[in-house]
Design an enzyme around this catalytic site. Structure first.
Site, PDB file in Angstrom:
ATOM      1  N   CYS A   1       0.818  -1.224   0.000  1.00  0.00           N
ATOM      2  CA  CYS A   1       0.000   0.000   0.000  1.00  0.00           C
ATOM      3  C   CYS A   1       0.847   1.267   0.000  1.00  0.00           C
ATOM      4  O   CYS A   1       0.333   2.357  -0.241  1.00  0.00           O
ATOM      5  CB  CYS A   1      -0.940   0.017   1.201  1.00  0.00           C
ATOM      6  SG  CYS A   1      -1.969  -1.438   1.280  1.00  0.00           S
TER       7      CYS A   1
ATOM      8  N   ASN B   1     -10.206  -0.943  -0.585  1.00  0.00           N
ATOM      9  CA  ASN B   1      -8.762  -0.762  -0.440  1.00  0.00           C
ATOM     10  C   ASN B   1      -8.075  -1.199  -1.745  1.00  0.00           C
ATOM     11  O   ASN B   1      -8.055  -2.380  -2.071  1.00  0.00           O
ATOM     12  CB  ASN B   1      -8.273  -1.618   0.743  1.00  0.00           C
ATOM     13  CG  ASN B   1      -6.785  -1.489   0.970  1.00  0.00           C
ATOM     14  OD1 ASN B   1      -6.052  -0.938   0.162  1.00  0.00           O
ATOM     15  ND2 ASN B   1      -6.325  -2.031   2.088  1.00  0.00           N
TER      16      ASN B   1
ATOM     17  N   HIS C   1      -4.270   6.828   2.900  1.00  0.00           N
ATOM     18  CA  HIS C   1      -4.534   5.536   2.263  1.00  0.00           C
ATOM     19  C   HIS C   1      -5.938   5.085   2.636  1.00  0.00           C
ATOM     20  O   HIS C   1      -6.350   5.185   3.794  1.00  0.00           O
ATOM     21  CB  HIS C   1      -3.491   4.529   2.738  1.00  0.00           C
ATOM     22  CG  HIS C   1      -3.773   3.131   2.312  1.00  0.00           C
ATOM     23  ND1 HIS C   1      -4.116   2.808   1.017  1.00  0.00           N
ATOM     24  CD2 HIS C   1      -3.775   1.962   3.009  1.00  0.00           C
ATOM     25  CE1 HIS C   1      -4.315   1.499   0.936  1.00  0.00           C
ATOM     26  NE2 HIS C   1      -4.110   0.966   2.121  1.00  0.00           N
TER      27      HIS C   1
HETATM   28  O1  UT7 Z   1      -4.066  -1.710   3.288  1.00  0.00           O
HETATM   29  C1  UT7 Z   1      -3.209  -2.289   4.222  1.00  0.00           C
HETATM   30  C2  UT7 Z   1      -3.646  -2.090   5.535  1.00  0.00           C
HETATM   31  N1  UT7 Z   1      -4.823  -2.885   5.834  1.00  0.00           N
HETATM   32  C3  UT7 Z   1      -5.598  -2.425   6.754  1.00  0.00           C
HETATM   33  O2  UT7 Z   1      -5.368  -1.329   7.192  1.00  0.00           O
HETATM   34  C4  UT7 Z   1      -6.689  -3.283   7.319  1.00  0.00           C
HETATM   35  C5  UT7 Z   1      -6.681  -3.130   8.813  1.00  0.00           C
HETATM   36  N2  UT7 Z   1      -7.700  -3.872   9.535  1.00  0.00           N
HETATM   37  C6  UT7 Z   1      -8.999  -3.563   9.434  1.00  0.00           C
HETATM   38  O3  UT7 Z   1      -9.401  -2.717   8.678  1.00  0.00           O
HETATM   39  C7  UT7 Z   1      -9.964  -4.282  10.349  1.00  0.00           C
HETATM   40  O4  UT7 Z   1      -9.218  -4.999  11.316  1.00  0.00           O
HETATM   41  C8  UT7 Z   1     -10.909  -5.260   9.606  1.00  0.00           C
HETATM   42  C9  UT7 Z   1     -11.919  -4.464   8.810  1.00  0.00           C
HETATM   43  C10 UT7 Z   1     -10.142  -6.176   8.717  1.00  0.00           C
HETATM   44  C11 UT7 Z   1     -11.677  -6.095  10.621  1.00  0.00           C
HETATM   45  O5  UT7 Z   1     -12.389  -5.248  11.512  1.00  0.00           O
HETATM   46  P1  UT7 Z   1     -12.299  -5.513  13.099  1.00  0.00           P
HETATM   47  O6  UT7 Z   1     -13.160  -4.539  13.744  1.00  0.00           O
HETATM   48  O7  UT7 Z   1     -10.826  -5.511  13.446  1.00  0.00           O
HETATM   49  O8  UT7 Z   1     -12.941  -6.933  13.231  1.00  0.00           O
HETATM   50  P2  UT7 Z   1     -12.301  -8.268  13.832  1.00  0.00           P
HETATM   51  O9  UT7 Z   1     -11.259  -8.811  12.913  1.00  0.00           O
HETATM   52  O10 UT7 Z   1     -11.903  -7.981  15.243  1.00  0.00           O
HETATM   53  O11 UT7 Z   1     -13.540  -9.224  13.809  1.00  0.00           O
HETATM   54  C12 UT7 Z   1     -14.695  -9.001  14.626  1.00  0.00           C
HETATM   55  C13 UT7 Z   1     -15.709 -10.071  14.329  1.00  0.00           C
HETATM   56  C14 UT7 Z   1     -15.128 -11.477  14.377  1.00  0.00           C
HETATM   57  O12 UT7 Z   1     -16.102 -12.321  14.935  1.00  0.00           O
HETATM   58  P3  UT7 Z   1     -15.974 -12.773  16.488  1.00  0.00           P
HETATM   59  O13 UT7 Z   1     -14.655 -13.485  16.579  1.00  0.00           O
HETATM   60  O14 UT7 Z   1     -16.018 -11.509  17.284  1.00  0.00           O
HETATM   61  O15 UT7 Z   1     -17.166 -13.654  16.652  1.00  0.00           O
HETATM   62  C15 UT7 Z   1     -14.952 -11.832  12.924  1.00  0.00           C
HETATM   63  O16 UT7 Z   1     -15.033 -13.219  12.691  1.00  0.00           O
HETATM   64  O17 UT7 Z   1     -16.234  -9.908  13.012  1.00  0.00           O
HETATM   65  C16 UT7 Z   1     -16.135 -11.126  12.282  1.00  0.00           C
HETATM   66  N3  UT7 Z   1     -15.934 -10.841  10.868  1.00  0.00           N
HETATM   67  C17 UT7 Z   1     -16.958 -10.633  10.023  1.00  0.00           C
HETATM   68  N4  UT7 Z   1     -18.281 -10.648  10.193  1.00  0.00           N
HETATM   69  C18 UT7 Z   1     -19.060 -10.385   9.125  1.00  0.00           C
HETATM   70  C19 UT7 Z   1     -14.764 -10.688  10.199  1.00  0.00           C
HETATM   71  N5  UT7 Z   1     -15.017 -10.395   8.919  1.00  0.00           N
HETATM   72  C20 UT7 Z   1     -16.375 -10.349   8.776  1.00  0.00           C
HETATM   73  C21 UT7 Z   1     -17.217 -10.096   7.702  1.00  0.00           C
HETATM   74  N6  UT7 Z   1     -18.553 -10.119   7.908  1.00  0.00           N
HETATM   75  N7  UT7 Z   1     -16.752  -9.808   6.463  1.00  0.00           N
END
Ligand code: UT7
Length: 329
Positions: free
Chosen positions: A116, A286, A256
């Site tokens: 990125c 992204n 970004h």
């Molecule tokens: O470009 C390079 C840099 N990349 C980034 O900057 C990405 C950085 N990370 C993020 O943007 C976020 O961490 C994400 C958007 C990827 C995830 O958001 P989050 O608030 O960190 O969610 P999480 O990974 O903590 O997941 C929370 C819950 C989980 O369920 P449990 O374990 O709490 O039951 C996941 O399994 O959300 C669940 N989950 C989803 N649910 C519905 C993960 N992906 C999805 C989904 N739909 N697509």
């Protein structure tokens, strides 16, 4: 004392695939919902290339748009730098393919792999190479076809990414307008938090490695999020310091576009009002190395910034890599 720029932006362009994948479309592929994606990322849709249409196709279109905007031709280009991790093939560099497609016969061409951060890494390279080599016209492109390496069964990642390309034509600065500072940084200790471990020399292509989906994007989202906010803040501070610019002086910050929550957290750290922060993650997702140059082109063409505007750009990505720049348009 404000630094005198040595390189300036002469034109910008972008190209994205026509096909749009909405959150509702993704609901049919994986166990997700429009509400979750919107609340956690701010993304509503992303552009996705038809299978088999390579990066060079869109990169050449974005390059032609930037050349037209700059009133320049392919033959005038001395150097092509393409930031990408999803080139047409492992080699040659996709920048060489673009060179051929746009008739930049006099150019040297190479790709930069900084995920990125590829566009801002390329900007620092362009600045240094113009200063040292006396180039007159540099084409800097950031582009990705991330859909080619997404695991469409992995809801953690498949909702996040989109395809597209942005490009700028750079020339020697004539006065006070141009690139005031560039800052780049990396820390490979965090390489496994965001990576595609397959298809290189570590895990060469094999049926077994493809079955394990090693060729797709693997990410520890929470870890990446945490590092992204602090590193982007650090990079922007460094770039502002080097440029001798206070954050309040910025007309626009182009971060970004990975996640609206990351963008808002960075904005909050600098006490920037939302109208000073450019956001298009809702429409593009992204797009990695393409995200800043696409946003820059949109912001210019929508009249959000114009000649004389002071613009900050900041990014974070796999590596980890992070970077920032301050420019006077
Ligand atoms: O470009 C390079 C840099 N990349 C980034 O900057 C990405 C950085 N990370 C993020 O943007 C976020 O961490 C994400 C958007 C990827 C995830 O958001 P989050 O608030 O960190 O969610 P999480 O990974 O903590 O997941 C929370 C819950 C989980 O369920 P449990 O374990 O709490 O039951 C996941 O399994 O959300 C669940 N989950 C989803 N649910 C519905 C993960 N992906 C999805 C989904 N739909 N697509």
């Amino acid at each position: 004392m404000k630094k005198r720029p040595c390189i300036e932006i002469l034109g910008t362009g972008r190209a994205v695939p026509e096909r749009i994948l909405t959150n509702q479309d993704l609901e049919k592929l994986v166990d997700t919902s429009d509400e979750w994606i919107l609340a956690r990322t701010g993304i509503q849709q992303r552009h996705i290339a038809e299978p088999g249409v390579p990066l060079s196709f869109f990169a050449a279109q974005a390059a032609q748009a930037a050349l037209a905007d700059a009133g320049a031709s392919g033959e005038e280009i001395d150097l092509i730098i393409l930031g990408t991790v999803t080139g047409d093939s492992k080699f040659p560099a996709t920048a060489c393919v673009v060179q051929d497609l746009i008739g930049a016969k006099s150019a040297a061409a190479f790709d930069v792999s900084a995920a990125c951060s590829g566009f801002l890494y390329g900007l620092q390279l362009a600045e240094s190479m113009m200063a040292m080599q006396g180039y007159r016209r540099i084409l800097l492109i950031g582009g990705e076809i991330l859909s080619s390496m997404v695991n469409w069964k992995d809801r953690d990642t498949c909702v996040l990414f989109g395809d597209g390309v942005g490009a700028v034509v750079l020339g020697p600065a004539q006065g006070s307008h141009g690139v005031l500072s560039t800052y780049i940084k990396s820390d490979g200790a965090f390489r496994d938090f965001l990576h595609s471990p397959g298809c290189g020399s570590l895990n060469p292509p094999s049926h077994e490695n493809v079955d394990k989906m090693l060729h797709t994007i693997h990410m520890e989202g929470r870890e990446v999020f945490r590092h992204a906010v602090t590193s982007m803040a650090d990079a922007l501070n460094q770039a502002l310091d080097q440029a001798g610019v206070a954050v309040e002086e910025l007309d626009l910050l182009i971060p970004h576009q990975a996640n609206l929550r990351i963008i808002e957290a960075v904005g909050k750290r600098f006490r920037l009002s939302p109208d000073k922060i450019f956001v298009n993650v809702d429409r593009f997702g992204n797009t990695s190395a393409a995200s800043i140059p696409i946003a820059l082109d949109e912001a210019r063409k929508a009249g959000r910034i114009a000649s004389g505007s002071l613009v900050g750009m900041v990014t974070f990505g796999a590596g980890f890599t992070w970077a920032a720049a301050v420019i006077r348009l």
